[in-house]
Design an enzyme around this catalytic site. Sequence first.
Site, PDB file in Angstrom:
ATOM      1  N   TYR A  33      32.259  43.230  34.038  1.00  0.00           N
ATOM      2  CA  TYR A  33      32.840  42.487  32.924  1.00  0.00           C
ATOM      3  C   TYR A  33      32.809  40.993  33.201  1.00  0.00           C
ATOM      4  O   TYR A  33      32.490  40.546  34.311  1.00  0.00           O
ATOM      5  CB  TYR A  33      34.257  42.965  32.613  1.00  0.00           C
ATOM      6  N   LYS A 149      31.851  41.455  39.859  1.00  0.00           N
ATOM      7  CA  LYS A 149      32.956  41.534  38.890  1.00  0.00           C
ATOM      8  C   LYS A 149      32.885  42.869  38.146  1.00  0.00           C
ATOM      9  O   LYS A 149      32.443  42.939  36.992  1.00  0.00           O
ATOM     10  CB  LYS A 149      32.909  40.335  37.933  1.00  0.00           C
ATOM     11  N   GLU A 182      42.413  36.695  48.134  1.00  0.00           N
ATOM     12  CA  GLU A 182      42.561  36.055  46.815  1.00  0.00           C
ATOM     13  C   GLU A 182      43.678  36.746  46.059  1.00  0.00           C
ATOM     14  O   GLU A 182      44.274  37.703  46.547  1.00  0.00           O
ATOM     15  CB  GLU A 182      41.242  36.142  46.036  1.00  0.00           C
ATOM     16  N   LEU A 207      35.969  37.324  44.797  1.00  0.00           N
ATOM     17  CA  LEU A 207      35.114  37.004  43.658  1.00  0.00           C
ATOM     18  C   LEU A 207      34.869  35.490  43.697  1.00  0.00           C
ATOM     19  O   LEU A 207      35.811  34.712  43.888  1.00  0.00           O
ATOM     20  CB  LEU A 207      35.837  37.373  42.357  1.00  0.00           C
TER      21      LEU A 207
HETATM   22  N1  PLP Z   1      39.396  36.673  41.706  1.00  0.00           N
HETATM   23  C1  PLP Z   1      39.606  37.768  40.958  1.00  0.00           C
HETATM   24  C2  PLP Z   1      39.876  39.071  41.648  1.00  0.00           C
HETATM   25  C3  PLP Z   1      39.573  37.699  39.559  1.00  0.00           C
HETATM   26  O1  PLP Z   1      39.763  38.805  38.822  1.00  0.00           O
HETATM   27  C4  PLP Z   1      39.334  36.451  38.948  1.00  0.00           C
HETATM   28  C5  PLP Z   1      39.288  36.325  37.495  1.00  0.00           C
HETATM   29  O2  PLP Z   1      39.380  37.256  36.757  1.00  0.00           O
HETATM   30  C6  PLP Z   1      39.128  35.332  39.759  1.00  0.00           C
HETATM   31  C7  PLP Z   1      39.156  35.479  41.136  1.00  0.00           C
HETATM   32  C8  PLP Z   1      38.861  33.983  39.158  1.00  0.00           C
HETATM   33  O3  PLP Z   1      37.578  33.940  38.624  1.00  0.00           O
HETATM   34  P1  PLP Z   1      37.220  32.949  37.422  1.00  0.00           P
HETATM   35  O4  PLP Z   1      37.630  31.590  37.863  1.00  0.00           O
HETATM   36  O5  PLP Z   1      35.769  33.076  37.267  1.00  0.00           O
HETATM   37  O6  PLP Z   1      38.015  33.428  36.241  1.00  0.00           O
END
Ligand code: PLP
Length: 282
Positions: A33, A149, A182, A207
Amino acid sequence: MTRIAYVDGYFQPHAGACVHIEDRGFQFGDAIYEVWSIRGGKLLDEDGHFSRLERSLGELQIANPKTQIAYKLIIRELMRRNRITDGLVYLQISRGVAPRDHTFPKGYLRPTIVMTAKSVNAGKIQSKALEGVAVICVPDQRWGRCDIKTVNLLPNVLAKQAASEAGAYEAWQIDQDGYVTEGSSSNAWIITPEGVLVTRHADHAILRGITRGKILECAQALGYAFEERRFSLEEAKNAREAFMTSASSFATPIVKIDEQTVANGAPGSMVIALREAYLEQD
Ligand code: PLP
């Protein structure tokens, strides 16, 4: 106004929109996603999220069913039909529908595409951010490819639920060596007592947030020193500032980690400057 979703080629009322019971996204979590934030009718970091979408699909060997232009047209139409000025767009793509079998189905399978959009209260999000939020810490129970993701979010769901039950906004996940990986849906950051910005290097344990990348660019533009390396929970609790980043929260100050306030318990000046710089970008 009827809320509208897009499923497999059709715009339809959100309330009745559905996918097949043998969709592999439902049966196996065999899906990826992506999420975009919309501010003032504009998608933030549009291209970055599209690049990550391509990468996630590639890692799972799912052929991208549409061109970027096609996705962009659908997103614009979803925004129009749902009258969204400030909000979020979600896109899920699964491998498709096939009789249940773990291995990939043979031959061509049409991936399932689901897109939804919702409005957010930008003013409320901004005031919450300026107050700062609390995080709790939980063990990181996820798999070895958190850089993809995928829709497999159960450990993240459990972590966020634990945060909610503890009256906190987010849960920071801690690896087996005591380092912060994270948040459940955000990247984790600290600013050391010496004023150095630190966020974990983008390995398979996190991520690679698109907002994270943009915040690093903002840090560079602001002349802030930064390091991409792991940091321990101990180091976080003694940090000058802490914050989280994501498409939906931008850069949001963290003022409490478990029972410990971060510095004096007020949002730090560096994260506020980074948030402003991020929101001012084109
Ligand atoms: N880490 C995780 C596990 C996430 O689900 C997300 C965002 O959904 C992020 C980091 C941050 O990613 P982004 O800045 O691309 O939204």
